[in-house]
Design a protein around this motif. Sequence first.
Motif: not given
Length: 300
Positions: A224, A228, A231
């Motif tokens: 995760e 992130n 992104k």
Amino acid sequence: MSQRSSVRFKHIKIALLFLISSVCVTFTLHAKAQIVIGIVGKTKNDSFYIQSFKGCLKFAESMPDVTCVYDGPDDYQDIRTQSLIIQDLVKDEIDGLLLATTDSDYLVSRVLKDLDRQNIPVITFDSDLLPKDHQYRLAYVGTNNFEFGVALGNQIKLFAKDSPLNTVCIQSGHQTTPNLNERIAGVRFALSGKSEKRLSGENGWDEFSRCPLYSLGKRGTSLEQLKNVLKMKHPPLFLAVAGFAQFNSDYIKSVQSHKSRIESGNVVIISADTEEVQLRALKQGLSQSNIGQNPFEMGA
């Protein structure tokens, strides 16, 4: 590109023989006597430490009086659980311990002083105790982690973007883990010539404000954290000082959509370790480089 760093088998074999000879000092061996060696990694389900356990089993094939037992925190780097597991192994009457350190201060105060009083010898592998605590182990077997960090830092230099300032995001595990902190120091030294503090523009390198990212070795959290970063339109260069996100079975699926960005250099992913799952991702173009070790030999 995959690079490997390893310690030589003969050095590990000598260290294990040293451990066994230290055990033998405390009691006289008889024909049916067994020497039980406990192996405790930072996490139990990590293939890196499982390979080390297999290395110990291989060593034990030539030493019929030696038995290897394996344990560790199930899913992430938990300093309390690691200490409790060692205490349980001592109750089960292990004769020696191979240990990958998560938190040196905690382990010494909670369990290693007791092992020292009971004359149960300890050899650290992969992650050593802090220098001030070396009296509580016989030897360290593994990579020079500062040099490993330097190698990672030099590797990420090859993928620096054409910019006056390159930003890197370092991903680590537990904040107190000695070998990971040594690797971070090595990365910083390779990029800036200094290892004591965060990068802040030296030699054209700085660190992303939210990094280092500490995942505690949790595979879900690690992935995760990486997602992130990905992104972002212009993400910092991503450097993991251990396998972390790439150990997650969903890594390939999660990063697949960024393959063209990786190929173009918009996304840069460098990681320590060269486990099979990581090399599959590397071959598919889902990272730029991995630098690995030989965990099997650490336990052999």
